[in-house]
Design an enzyme around this catalytic site. Sequence first.
Site, mmCIF file in Angstrom:
data_model
loop_
_atom_site.group_PDB
_atom_site.id
_atom_site.type_symbol
_atom_site.label_atom_id
_atom_site.label_comp_id
_atom_site.label_asym_id
_atom_site.label_seq_id
_atom_site.Cartn_x
_atom_site.Cartn_y
_atom_site.Cartn_z
ATOM 1 N N GLU A 367 20.317 -120.723 -93.190
ATOM 2 C CA GLU A 367 21.198 -119.993 -92.266
ATOM 3 C C GLU A 367 20.399 -119.129 -91.287
ATOM 4 O O GLU A 367 20.774 -118.003 -90.967
ATOM 5 C CB GLU A 367 22.228 -119.155 -93.036
ATOM 6 C CG GLU A 367 23.187 -120.029 -93.836
ATOM 7 C CD GLU A 367 24.551 -119.434 -94.036
ATOM 8 O OE1 GLU A 367 25.025 -118.700 -93.153
ATOM 9 O OE2 GLU A 367 25.155 -119.711 -95.088
ATOM 10 N N THR A 369 16.063 -119.020 -90.102
ATOM 11 C CA THR A 369 14.793 -118.590 -90.681
ATOM 12 C C THR A 369 14.505 -117.128 -90.324
ATOM 13 O O THR A 369 15.127 -116.542 -89.434
ATOM 14 C CB THR A 369 13.639 -119.454 -90.155
ATOM 15 O OG1 THR A 369 13.522 -119.253 -88.732
ATOM 16 C CG2 THR A 369 13.879 -120.927 -90.445
#
Length: 384
Positions: A367, A369
Site C-alpha cells: 500500500e 512503499t
Amino acid sequence: MTTYGLSEEHVELANMVREFADEVVAPVAYEADRTKTLPLDVVAQMGDLGLFGLPFAEQYGGQGGDYLALCLAIEALGRVDQSIAITLEAGVSLGAMPIYRFGTEEQKQEFLPSLLSGKTLGGFGLTEPEAGSDAGATRTTAVLDGDEWVINGSKQFITNSGTAITRFVTITAVTGQREGGGKEISTIIVPSGTPGFTVEPAYDKVGWHASDTHPLTFADARVPVSNLLGERGRGFAAFLHILDEGRIAIAALSTGAAEGCLEAAVDYAKKRTVFGEPLSSRQGIQFLLARMQARVHTARLAWLQAARLRDAGLPFKTEAAIAKLAASDAAMDNARDATQVFGGNGFMNEYPVARHFRDSKILEIGEGTSEVQLLVIARSLGVA
C-alpha cells in the site's frame, strides 16, 4: 488505551478485539502460518463480531462506526497475527470500501451485505509486473464489445483473491485513450468464476503465510458493462483515495505488530535468566525495551491523528503517509530488536517474534512503499 483520548465505545471495542485475538487468533496462528492456510473459521467469527462492517452505514449491514474503530480492531489483531489483521484490512479497505465509495446503489445492494458480514471477501487488482504506483504503465485492458467488457492482462500480489469465500476482484484496466494521449484507467468488478479469469497458484512468500495472495490472469474475460465501478476514466484517481485511507489502517496494523514484539520481548526478558540474573536487569536490555515502547507510542499517536482527521472530513493525505512511514519502521525495528532479545530462540518459528520478523518487512512495501510515503511528505513541503 485510555491515555489516547479514546471514547468509552472505542476502548470497549479495542479491549473486545484484543481478547478475541488472544483467545481465538493466537492459539491457531502458528499452525496457520506453518501450513500457509487462512483459517476461514476465524474469519467467520470476525464477521460475527461485526469487524468487517465497522466503518459502514447500517443500511448495508454495517456497524455505523468510524474508520478509527476499524483501525483499533486491526491494531489489536496485528499484535498477535499480521495475516489475520491484513485479511480484515484488505477485506474492508480494498474489497468493500471501493464498492461503498464509488458503487451504484445496485452494486452496493448486491455486494455489501455479504462483504460487511464477513461471509464473502473482495480483492483489488492494481499491481502488475510492470505497474503499481505508476498508473501510466498499466497494461491490462478492458475493451467494450456490445454490452460487455472484454478483459486481458495480469495482476500480481492480490490479497484475498483466491479464498473459498472470495466473491470478486475489482481491477484497474486501460479502457481507452485520453485527449492528451494518456491512458484512460477505469475500475471494473470481475466476479470469481468468470470464464477467462484465472486465479493462479498462491505465492511462496517470506511472511504473511496465512494471508491469501495470488497472481491473476485475464484472457478474454467478459463481464457486463454494468460492472464498471465509478466513473469511467477515474479508476486510478479513485483508488488513490482508497489507498490514502488504507495507509492509516496499515499504520495501525504496524503499530499492533510493534506492540506484539514489545510485549513478547518484555515477558521473555523478565523470565530469562542469564548468569543468575533476569535478562531484564541488564541496562542494555532495559534501554532497548524502552526504545521499543517509544516506537509503539509514537506510531499509535501518528495513526490516531490521521484517522481522526479522516473521520472529521479534513485533509489527511500527508498525515496518513507519515503514520504509515513511522509505524512500518517501528514494526520492523521492534521485530529486529525483539528477535535479538530472544537470541537463538528468536530464530525459531514457534516463537511469535520470528513470525513478526518475517511478516513486518512487507509493511514497508505494501500500500505504498516507504519511498512513496517520503515523496508524499516531500510534496506537502513543496520540495518535490
